[in-house]
Design a protein around this motif. Structure first.
Motif, PDB file in Angstrom:
ATOM      1  N   THR A   8      64.937  75.503  87.167  1.00  0.00           N
ATOM      2  CA  THR A   8      66.147  75.067  86.463  1.00  0.00           C
ATOM      3  C   THR A   8      65.963  73.663  85.916  1.00  0.00           C
ATOM      4  OG1 THR A   8      67.542  76.488  87.813  1.00  0.00           O
ATOM      5  CG2 THR A   8      68.621  74.663  86.684  1.00  0.00           C
ATOM      6  N   ARG A   9      65.400  72.775  86.703  1.00  0.00           N
ATOM      7  CA  ARG A   9      65.177  71.403  86.248  1.00  0.00           C
ATOM      8  C   ARG A   9      64.229  71.371  85.062  1.00  0.00           C
ATOM      9  NH1 ARG A   9      66.329  66.236  88.193  1.00  0.00           N
ATOM     10  NH2 ARG A   9      68.070  67.462  88.949  1.00  0.00           N
ATOM     11  N   ASP A  12      66.037  72.361  82.136  1.00  0.00           N
ATOM     12  CA  ASP A  12      66.856  71.238  81.655  1.00  0.00           C
ATOM     13  C   ASP A  12      66.049  70.318  80.734  1.00  0.00           C
ATOM     14  OD1 ASP A  12      68.972  72.168  83.217  1.00  0.00           O
ATOM     15  OD2 ASP A  12      68.654  70.692  84.815  1.00  0.00           O
ATOM     16  N   TYR A  15      65.793  72.053  77.485  1.00  0.00           N
ATOM     17  CA  TYR A  15      67.109  72.085  76.843  1.00  0.00           C
ATOM     18  C   TYR A  15      67.429  70.733  76.197  1.00  0.00           C
ATOM     19  CZ  TYR A  15      72.143  72.468  76.201  1.00  0.00           C
ATOM     20  OH  TYR A  15      73.404  72.470  75.656  1.00  0.00           O
ATOM     21  N   SER A  16      67.147  69.661  76.908  1.00  0.00           N
ATOM     22  CA  SER A  16      67.512  68.314  76.454  1.00  0.00           C
ATOM     23  C   SER A  16      66.412  67.593  75.692  1.00  0.00           C
ATOM     24  CB  SER A  16      67.920  67.462  77.654  1.00  0.00           C
ATOM     25  OG  SER A  16      68.999  68.062  78.326  1.00  0.00           O
ATOM     26  N   ALA A  27      63.858  76.941  77.514  1.00  0.00           N
ATOM     27  CA  ALA A  27      64.891  76.664  78.517  1.00  0.00           C
ATOM     28  C   ALA A  27      65.485  77.973  79.023  1.00  0.00           C
ATOM     29  CB  ALA A  27      65.982  75.774  77.928  1.00  0.00           C
ATOM     30  N   TYR A  31      65.555  79.288  82.822  1.00  0.00           N
ATOM     31  CA  TYR A  31      66.848  79.528  83.471  1.00  0.00           C
ATOM     32  C   TYR A  31      66.951  80.965  83.956  1.00  0.00           C
ATOM     33  CZ  TYR A  31      68.622  75.078  81.515  1.00  0.00           C
ATOM     34  OH  TYR A  31      68.832  73.757  81.194  1.00  0.00           O
ATOM     35  N   GLN A  41      73.003  77.097  89.396  1.00  0.00           N
ATOM     36  CA  GLN A  41      73.023  76.216  88.224  1.00  0.00           C
ATOM     37  C   GLN A  41      72.378  76.897  87.022  1.00  0.00           C
ATOM     38  OE1 GLN A  41      74.680  73.211  88.097  1.00  0.00           O
ATOM     39  NE2 GLN A  41      74.333  73.401  85.908  1.00  0.00           N
ATOM     40  N   ASN A  45      74.046  77.321  83.445  1.00  0.00           N
ATOM     41  CA  ASN A  45      73.395  76.836  82.231  1.00  0.00           C
ATOM     42  C   ASN A  45      73.259  77.938  81.189  1.00  0.00           C
ATOM     43  OD1 ASN A  45      73.219  74.421  83.560  1.00  0.00           O
ATOM     44  ND2 ASN A  45      71.014  74.444  83.802  1.00  0.00           N
TER      45      ASN A  45
END
Length: 127
Positions: A8-9, A12, A15-16, A27, A31, A41, A45
């Motif tokens: 998940t991290r 992230d 994603y960012s 991403a 996920y 999470q 997401n």
């Protein structure tokens, strides 16, 4: 064995655009892997990405509502708060917002306190 929160991290980051080029497809894949392994999470997401129209092909894991529900079932208080805020009516009678507050979600506690100056955190537990 892969560690779901790490997946998940990493999702992230894609994603960012942290440390890597922004890539929603990467991403999504990360996920989905994390969600398949039970990471709440990751479910949230995916729901947010789907809601924002960022998943060009959707996800095979479920609809936006199903993703929110799975995140809630796994105890994600942010998912509880977000689905609660989509409902109409008083925050003080909103079971999702109250449950998120009861479980210590800072934003839910803040919203309830701001909307009812007589609200105290123990009221959420007794609702």
């Amino acid at each position: 064995m892969e560690f779901p929160p790490a997946l998940t991290r990493l999702g992230d980051y894609y994603y960012s655009g942290y440390y890597v080029d922004k890539n929603y497809d990467s991403a999504k894949i990360l996920y989905e892997k994390a969600a398949e392994r039970g990471d709440s999470q990751a479910f949230l997401n995916l729901a947010l990405m789907q809601e924002k129209g960022l998943l060009s092909m959707g996800t095979t894991i479920g609809s936006t509502e199903e993703l929110y529900r799975k995140a809630e079932e796994l105890g994600n208080t942010n998912a509880m708060l977000m689905t609660g805020l989509k409902r109409e009516g008083s925050l003080m009678r909103n079971d999702k917002v109250l449950l998120a507050a009861e479980r210590g979600n800072y934003q839910a506690l803040k919203l309830l306190t701001l909307n009812n100056l007589n609200f105290t955190p123990h009221q959420a537990a007794n609702s």
